[in-house]
Design a protein around this motif. Structure first.
Motif, PDB file in Angstrom:
ATOM      1  N   LEU A 182     -26.045  37.724  26.561  1.00  0.00           N
ATOM      2  CA  LEU A 182     -24.368  37.604  26.226  1.00  0.00           C
ATOM      3  C   LEU A 182     -23.993  38.248  24.970  1.00  0.00           C
ATOM      4  O   LEU A 182     -23.819  37.572  24.160  1.00  0.00           O
ATOM      5  CB  LEU A 182     -24.290  36.055  26.268  1.00  0.00           C
ATOM      6  N   GLY A 183     -23.784  39.461  25.175  1.00  0.00           N
ATOM      7  CA  GLY A 183     -23.178  40.111  23.848  1.00  0.00           C
ATOM      8  C   GLY A 183     -24.001  40.640  22.862  1.00  0.00           C
ATOM      9  O   GLY A 183     -23.887  41.605  22.250  1.00  0.00           O
ATOM     10  N   ALA A 184     -25.182  39.937  22.536  1.00  0.00           N
ATOM     11  CA  ALA A 184     -26.291  40.348  21.583  1.00  0.00           C
ATOM     12  C   ALA A 184     -27.576  40.333  22.242  1.00  0.00           C
ATOM     13  O   ALA A 184     -27.868  39.497  23.048  1.00  0.00           O
ATOM     14  CB  ALA A 184     -25.890  39.482  20.434  1.00  0.00           C
ATOM     15  N   ALA A 185     -28.362  41.140  21.822  1.00  0.00           N
ATOM     16  CA  ALA A 185     -29.787  41.232  22.383  1.00  0.00           C
ATOM     17  C   ALA A 185     -30.574  39.771  22.465  1.00  0.00           C
ATOM     18  O   ALA A 185     -31.459  39.468  23.381  1.00  0.00           O
ATOM     19  CB  ALA A 185     -30.495  42.345  21.742  1.00  0.00           C
ATOM     20  N   PRO A 186     -30.404  39.283  21.378  1.00  0.00           N
ATOM     21  CA  PRO A 186     -31.428  37.756  21.484  1.00  0.00           C
ATOM     22  C   PRO A 186     -30.715  36.668  22.557  1.00  0.00           C
ATOM     23  O   PRO A 186     -31.585  35.727  22.679  1.00  0.00           O
ATOM     24  CB  PRO A 186     -31.200  37.270  19.809  1.00  0.00           C
ATOM     25  N   PHE A 187     -29.567  36.900  23.103  1.00  0.00           N
ATOM     26  CA  PHE A 187     -28.890  35.980  23.836  1.00  0.00           C
ATOM     27  C   PHE A 187     -29.070  36.374  25.265  1.00  0.00           C
ATOM     28  O   PHE A 187     -28.031  36.577  25.947  1.00  0.00           O
ATOM     29  CB  PHE A 187     -27.514  35.701  23.464  1.00  0.00           C
TER      30      PHE A 187
ATOM     31  N   ALA B  78     -24.186  33.100  22.536  1.00  0.00           N
ATOM     32  CA  ALA B  78     -23.533  34.346  22.945  1.00  0.00           C
ATOM     33  C   ALA B  78     -22.851  34.777  21.556  1.00  0.00           C
ATOM     34  O   ALA B  78     -22.666  33.825  20.792  1.00  0.00           O
ATOM     35  CB  ALA B  78     -22.540  34.012  24.041  1.00  0.00           C
ATOM     36  N   HIS B  79     -22.619  35.906  21.475  1.00  0.00           N
ATOM     37  CA  HIS B  79     -21.738  36.600  20.539  1.00  0.00           C
ATOM     38  C   HIS B  79     -21.230  37.879  21.161  1.00  0.00           C
ATOM     39  O   HIS B  79     -21.750  38.813  21.587  1.00  0.00           O
ATOM     40  CB  HIS B  79     -22.612  37.210  19.303  1.00  0.00           C
TER      41      HIS B  79
ATOM     42  N   TYR C 229     -15.364  36.305  19.960  1.00  0.00           N
ATOM     43  CA  TYR C 229     -14.677  35.662  20.704  1.00  0.00           C
ATOM     44  C   TYR C 229     -15.292  34.455  21.583  1.00  0.00           C
ATOM     45  O   TYR C 229     -16.417  34.288  21.838  1.00  0.00           O
ATOM     46  CB  TYR C 229     -14.316  36.545  22.078  1.00  0.00           C
ATOM     47  N   SER C 230     -14.565  33.514  22.278  1.00  0.00           N
ATOM     48  CA  SER C 230     -15.184  32.625  23.205  1.00  0.00           C
ATOM     49  C   SER C 230     -15.690  32.880  24.349  1.00  0.00           C
ATOM     50  O   SER C 230     -16.470  32.054  25.212  1.00  0.00           O
ATOM     51  CB  SER C 230     -14.179  31.361  23.025  1.00  0.00           C
ATOM     52  N   ILE C 231     -15.039  33.984  24.690  1.00  0.00           N
ATOM     53  CA  ILE C 231     -15.560  34.520  26.072  1.00  0.00           C
ATOM     54  C   ILE C 231     -15.689  35.892  26.237  1.00  0.00           C
ATOM     55  O   ILE C 231     -15.375  36.598  25.164  1.00  0.00           O
ATOM     56  CB  ILE C 231     -14.028  34.292  27.182  1.00  0.00           C
ATOM     57  N   PRO C 232     -16.652  36.334  27.176  1.00  0.00           N
ATOM     58  CA  PRO C 232     -16.829  37.781  27.259  1.00  0.00           C
ATOM     59  C   PRO C 232     -15.680  38.682  27.389  1.00  0.00           C
ATOM     60  O   PRO C 232     -14.866  38.126  28.269  1.00  0.00           O
ATOM     61  CB  PRO C 232     -17.876  37.993  28.274  1.00  0.00           C
TER      62      PRO C 232
END
Length: 243
Positions: A139-144, A13-14, A27-30
């Motif tokens: 999770l925050g970024a398209a590759p994930f 995630a990012h 961040y560690s969380i969304p």
């Protein structure tokens, strides 16, 4: 109070920190805004169209971290593309540090949502149970890419203010009384992060708050100046606070 509970699961995630510039720290969380985006993607809402529908005034969202995490710093090549041909034959490159969140096994975040519009909850529950997503969630970024897993649909009951409670979710620091955190729990690793709460229709941050949680995913014992919500499901009895 009707509450839908589901889990987000993925390997990486990012969640970009809104105040970073040249380095993409995470961040560690969304954040709540990331969760809004995931819900919007699942329901097929167009970009920037859901900020009011899923805003704090219309929708209650809580988050629980179910895993310990660590971060990896990678360098990513960005290209300057002022037209389509520069995507094929790029001329300018910039290397940017990019922080990735991961876990020993899988990242798992539990989401709790209550909305004034019951149709949103019904559609979201149907989509999660049937794995029927209009857009691919990530999770925050398209590759994930990530997967969504239905947990329960329950009734929540508000608890009393000004009392010590074990809270499973991320807690807005403004909701914690002075000297209202019990730091005696074993292996407690408290994190305080400043995160955006909502966007305006122009994608401008409307509100920023500081949130406290345990990095290892434990509940924290706090004394609140607001009401928490108690829920029971699948042999779990826990208290949460909406973001």
């Amino acid at each position: 109070m009707d509450i839908l509970i589901f889990d987000l699961k993925g390997k990486f995630a990012h969640f970009r920190k809104f105040y970073t510039n040249s380095s993409s720290l995470s961040y560690s969380i969304p954040t709540r805004t990331v969760i809004e985006g995931i819900i919007g993607a699942v329901l097929g809402m167009e970009r920037d169209s859901y900020y009011e529908i899923l805003s704090k005034n219309m929708c209650n969202i809580a988050l629980r971290k179910l895993c310990s995490t660590y971060k990896i710093m990678q360098t990513v090549n960005y290209i300057k593309a002022t037209s389509e041909k520069y995507l094929v034959e790029p001329k300018e490159h910039t290397q940017i540090p990019f922080e990735i969140v991961t876990s020993e096994y899988n990242l798992v975040y539990r989401i709790y949502i209550n909305s004034h519009d019951i149709n949103i909850i019904d559609k979201l529950q149907y989509s999660i149970e049937n794995k029927s997503f209009e857009y691919i969630p990530y999770l925050g970024a398209a590759p994930f890419n990530c997967s969504l897993h239905f947990v329960a649909s329950v009734q929540g009951k508000e608890t009393d203010c000004n009392s010590w409670q074990e809270i499973s979710s991320v807690v807005n620091s403004q909701y914690i009384c002075r000297e209202g955190i019990d730091i005696g729990k074993k292996n407690l690793f408290l994190i305080k992060e400043k995160m955006p709460l909502d966007f305006t229709g122009d994608r401008i941050i409307r509100e920023v708050n500081s949130y406290i949680y345990d990095e290892n995913g434990q509940s924290i014992k706090v004394k609140l100046n607001c009401k928490a919500v108690n829920i029971k499901y699948n042999n779990v009895d826990e208290n949460i606070v909406f973001m």
